[in-house]
Write a protein that holds these residues in place. Structure first.
Motif, PDB file in Angstrom:
ATOM      1  N   PHE A  49       0.833  -1.194   0.000  1.00 62.75           N
ATOM      2  CA  PHE A  49       0.000   0.000   0.000  1.00 62.75           C
ATOM      3  C   PHE A  49       0.876   1.255   0.000  1.00 62.75           C
ATOM      4  CE2 PHE A  49      -2.091   3.582   1.897  1.00 62.75           C
ATOM      5  CZ  PHE A  49      -3.309   3.603   1.235  1.00 62.75           C
ATOM      6  N   ILE A  50       1.881   1.273   0.881  1.00 67.03           N
ATOM      7  CA  ILE A  50       2.781   2.425   0.978  1.00 67.03           C
ATOM      8  C   ILE A  50       3.458   2.713  -0.358  1.00 67.03           C
ATOM      9  CG2 ILE A  50       5.019   3.149   1.925  1.00 67.03           C
ATOM     10  CD1 ILE A  50       2.950   3.625   3.880  1.00 67.03           C
ATOM     11  N   ASP A  51       3.937   1.649  -1.013  1.00 66.83           N
ATOM     12  CA  ASP A  51       4.633   1.841  -2.289  1.00 66.83           C
ATOM     13  C   ASP A  51       3.680   2.426  -3.336  1.00 66.83           C
ATOM     14  OD1 ASP A  51       6.817   0.840  -1.067  1.00 66.83           O
ATOM     15  OD2 ASP A  51       6.896  -1.050  -2.191  1.00 66.83           O
ATOM     16  N   GLY A  52       2.484   1.872  -3.427  1.00 66.05           N
ATOM     17  CA  GLY A  52       1.509   2.373  -4.395  1.00 66.05           C
ATOM     18  C   GLY A  52       1.128   3.813  -4.080  1.00 66.05           C
ATOM     19  N   PHE A  53       0.864   4.072  -2.816  1.00 70.84           N
ATOM     20  CA  PHE A  53       0.493   5.420  -2.389  1.00 70.84           C
ATOM     21  C   PHE A  53       1.594   6.417  -2.741  1.00 70.84           C
ATOM     22  CE2 PHE A  53       0.550   8.965   0.461  1.00 70.84           C
ATOM     23  CZ  PHE A  53      -0.770   9.350   0.563  1.00 70.84           C
ATOM     24  N   ALA A  54       2.834   6.075  -2.361  1.00 69.08           N
ATOM     25  CA  ALA A  54       3.958   6.995  -2.603  1.00 69.08           C
ATOM     26  C   ALA A  54       4.168   7.207  -4.102  1.00 69.08           C
ATOM     27  CB  ALA A  54       5.232   6.449  -1.954  1.00 69.08           C
TER      28      ALA A  54
END
Ligand code: ADP
Ligand code: MG
Length: 319
Positions: free
Chosen positions: A96-101
């Motif tokens: 999620f963090i990677d996609g969000f960033a």
């Protein structure tokens, strides 16, 4: 919070700027406001299930969290520079963090915007982004300033995001017209260049987050004037017109939220030059009505009669 999560965000959003003396990693960032500029500052929070549907892709959430804030800077005629990000996450989900960033960074890169810090905590998925931009003193566009006789204009097309939300709520759609509207909901385009172009010509400006009627109403209250809108002139996309009947597409164009287009007023002598310049920027500008003395926002239907206004846009605190 775990260093690794913050570091993932830092790496994926990396953007160097001379005015960032110290970015992510210390107790506070150190930033240099250019000489002769004022700082324009805004913050917006998005809560899962309230501001975006529960199954929205992480990359779209990252984009939109920044886009809605850049839209506020656009409405002020400010140039984006820096952002802070407060992330509340139910768990340390790296995907999620990677996609969000990545979604955040895609948009940030277009403006050379640097993410200079933030906070990361555990809880229901909530994202707050604060943005900082520059504007020459006295040049910011405000809600106050509209004058009787001004022409009311909007960028782009209206109602697409609300149309997209209705389609999502009706179930999975993957045809081209539906995808266009859903993309307009998930990936709004902040009209930053348009805001800058309007700086010397618009008397008042706002971004449309809660629907045209509600947001134009804010210009009118702040400016102590009223507005008359022609329903037939509302710019509507071919996707919206292709999937909704005339009355429903008109209703979402008037009251649907989340478009993040700009609504602004200009004296009549500037209409042609504004239209030409915003056409070059890709979003275009459409004349939709005029500013009048009598308070309130009225809408004239295609038959020349005033429309009844029973829906005044999205209000989070409405019972
Ligand atoms: P502190 O305890 O001093 O608040 P944190 O562990 O919260 O430190 O943050 C460490 C550094 O990482 C700080 O520079 C902070 O601004 C940055 N940071 C934390 N979370 C985020 C985030 N979600 N996005 C960007 N920077 C972040
Ligand atoms: Mg902290």
């Amino acid at each position: 919070m775990e260093f690794s999560l913050i570091d993932r965000i830092r790496q994926r959003t990396a953007q160097s700027r001379d005015d960032v003396r110290l970015g992510i990693g210390d107790d506070a960032a150190l930033l240099a406001v250019p000489k002769g500029q004022e700082l324009a500052v805004a913050i917006d929070t998005m809560v899962e299930g309230v501001h975006f549907p529960r199954d929205t892709a992480a990359v779209d959430i990252g984009w939109k969290a920044l886009a809605v804030n850049l839209s506020d800077l656009a409405a002020m005629g400010a140039t984006p520079a820096w952002a802070l990000l407060a992330l509340t996450l139910p768990n340390a989900d790296e995907a999620f963090i990677d996609g969000f960033a990545d979604g955040f960074a895609q948009l940030a890169r277009m403006y050379r915007l640097a993410l200079v810090g933030g906070d990361t905590t555990r809880g229901a998925l909530t994202i707050s982004v604060a943005v900082y931009g520059f504007v020459p003193p006295g040049k910011a566009l405000m809600r106050a300033g509209a004058q009787v006789g001004d022409v009311v204009m909007v960028t782009g097309t209206l109602g697409d995001a609300a149309g997209g939300l209705q389609l999502l709520q009706q179930g999975h759609r993957s045809d081209a017209l539906s995808s266009y509207l859903i993309e307009r909901l998930n990936r709004p385009t902040p009209r930053v260049a348009a805001g800058l172009a309007l700086r010397e010509r618009a008397h008042a400006c706002i971004d449309i987050s809660d629907g045209l009627l509600a947001d134009l109403g804010h210009i009118c209250s702040a400016s102590k004037v009223g507005a008359e809108i022609e329903a037939a002139w509302l710019p509507r996309s071919s996707a919206l017109l292709g999937l909704f009947d005339d009355a429903s597409s008109r209703d979402v164009a008037l009251s649907g939220g989340d478009d993040y287009e700009l609504c602004f007023t200009v004296p009549p002598q500037h209409v042609a030059s504004v239209q030409a310049d915003l056409a070059k920027l890709g979003c275009g500008a459409t004349r939709i009505g005029c500013i009048v003395e009598r308070k309130g926002v009225k809408v004239r239907g295609a038959n020349g009669q005033w429309l009844e206004q029973d829906r005044q846009g999205w209000d989070h605190f409405r019972a």
